[in-house]
Design an enzyme around this catalytic site. Sequence first.
Site, PDB file in Angstrom:
ATOM      1  N   ASP A 162       6.903 -24.390   3.522  1.00  6.34           N
ATOM      2  CA  ASP A 162       7.457 -24.649   4.847  1.00  6.34           C
ATOM      3  C   ASP A 162       8.969 -24.621   4.667  1.00  6.34           C
ATOM      4  OD1 ASP A 162       8.525 -25.771   7.187  1.00  6.34           O
ATOM      5  OD2 ASP A 162       6.696 -26.881   7.584  1.00  6.34           O
ATOM      6  N   HIS A 163       9.586 -23.514   5.089  1.00  4.47           N
ATOM      7  CA  HIS A 163      10.989 -23.317   4.700  1.00  4.47           C
ATOM      8  C   HIS A 163      11.922 -24.338   5.330  1.00  4.47           C
ATOM      9  CE1 HIS A 163      11.058 -20.986   8.506  1.00  4.47           C
ATOM     10  NE2 HIS A 163      12.337 -21.273   8.530  1.00  4.47           N
ATOM     11  N   LYS A 223      15.793 -26.769   3.801  1.00  2.42           N
ATOM     12  CA  LYS A 223      17.127 -26.730   4.396  1.00  2.42           C
ATOM     13  C   LYS A 223      17.971 -27.915   3.936  1.00  2.42           C
ATOM     14  CE  LYS A 223      15.920 -24.002   8.481  1.00  2.42           C
ATOM     15  NZ  LYS A 223      16.915 -22.948   8.316  1.00  2.42           N
ATOM     16  N   HIS A 261       6.179 -26.961  10.937  1.00  2.67           N
ATOM     17  CA  HIS A 261       7.601 -27.300  10.854  1.00  2.67           C
ATOM     18  C   HIS A 261       7.936 -28.645  11.498  1.00  2.67           C
ATOM     19  CE1 HIS A 261       8.176 -23.425   9.225  1.00  2.67           C
ATOM     20  NE2 HIS A 261       8.356 -22.748  10.336  1.00  2.67           N
ATOM     21  N   LYS A 283       2.789 -19.800   5.927  1.00  3.80           N
ATOM     22  CA  LYS A 283       2.084 -20.268   7.110  1.00  3.80           C
ATOM     23  C   LYS A 283       1.952 -19.102   8.098  1.00  3.80           C
ATOM     24  CE  LYS A 283       5.720 -20.723  10.167  1.00  3.80           C
ATOM     25  NZ  LYS A 283       5.749 -20.146  11.512  1.00  3.80           N
ATOM     26  N   ARG A 326       0.806  -1.221   0.000  1.00  2.00           N
ATOM     27  CA  ARG A 326       0.000   0.000   0.000  1.00  2.00           C
ATOM     28  C   ARG A 326       0.837   1.268   0.000  1.00  2.00           C
ATOM     29  NH1 ARG A 326      -4.021  -0.844   4.971  1.00  2.00           N
ATOM     30  NH2 ARG A 326      -2.026  -1.435   5.904  1.00  2.00           N
TER      31      ARG A 326
END
Length: 486
Positions: A174-175, A179, A237, A145, A47
């Site tokens: 989901d990072h 990994k 996670h 998430k 914005r």
Amino acid sequence: MAHPRTLDLVIFGGTGDLAMRKLLPALYHLHCDALLPAEARIVGVARDGLDDDGYRSFARTHAERFIGKDFKPAEWAGFAERLVYAQVDALQADSFASLAERLNGRPDGQRVFYLSTAPSLFTTITGHLHGAGLVAADSRVVLEKPLGHDLASSRQINDEVGRYFAEDQIYRIDHYLGKEPVQNLLALRFGNALFEPLWRREWVRDVQITVAEQVGVEGRGEFYDRVGAMRDMVQNHLLQLLCIVAMEPPASIAPDAVRDEKLKILRALRPFGLADVATRTVRGQYKAGASGGQPVPGYLEENGIPGDSRTETFVALKAEINTWRWAGVPFFLRTGKRMQEKVAEIVINFRSVPHSIFGVPATPQHANRMVIRMQPEETVDLHLLAKQPGDVMQLHPVRLDLDFAEAFRTRRLEAYERLLMDVMRGNLTLFVRRDEQEAAWRWVEPIMAGWQAADDRPKPYTAGTWGPAGSSALLSRDGLSWHEEI
């Protein structure tokens, strides 16, 4: 899977914390490594009243410190040419005209919409994108998430987003799945014959999964107090990491082959009754203490936190999987804020030898274990017993370690880099499917309901410690200890 030549990656929340802390640094590194499509643009959407140059200046000011030592002005100049900006109020349908004007200039390009916003805006944004004619058959949407606050709200979001995007167009991120050590867990398990015969109840004593943070709520108190550790970390996670550890070998690395096996694990988790919630879960809330040698306030003193909040900042629980492979093996999950260390790790503790011929007692302290660490460093360690040098047969613990920085002399992709690459390439393997997500909500909801029914406050723990005393007691009932206590 090849990149499209022309790509618009549209980041809603383009001036927000996640964009500056994770997304733009990840995209900058991909640009420097020549891994972005030649004609890829990054469209920041927010914005704020900015033009393209204003957004580039804003991005450099806020993202540079997260890029750190890898920041190079010449490389940034080239990356900044990819950055453009569209001022959009996500709540106003007519506001999407400026975005359409930006994107329709490249009608043959592929569009990826990354919703780095509050989940409450997901359905509104996707509806307005559709109304503006911006969703095509090859468009993709990335959802951060937490996706809802319970099963019902999650279903509602998925239903609404699913009106405009097919399931194979939706990337629930989901990072932790991006990994490097998590990827190597798949490689170790399914690329080698060494571990698979041992990866079962006969040889594994217990599994511990810890994601501990030293930070508090970091100015996000109002948001965090609505979520808590269970929704913020366990439902996504930690359960995803559990699935990677426990899943059966998939037929291939294809997205649905992997996700089918994860779903089986989620459905096999032993459900919690009210009695189980009381005996197999611990929830806590940090009070004032010290972190990094500095005094820090308690959760109830943080900005945006009501003085009577019962939101948990710590969860530990004992999970069990009702399958032949894992029956009777406890899986201990733990996560918390203001913990003693920043660490994310998976520990597989193997059973002791049935009889020691060396006079060494068969205790958990001398058992073999594998430690897959995701942060702060990324390593895989295998703990063994070996003969200590000397003229006496005396065993001593030793460690075989795989240090990725030493083993592979190339820069490793960070989690968001890998996952953004997979989105652009159309690879869904490391993203969460809807039925997985719903199965996870189905399992955690009775736990949250049990806490509410008990009407107990979370147990206090001092900032800078490993959580409430009940966390250690949870394992000690089985004669076990958390990894750092061994």
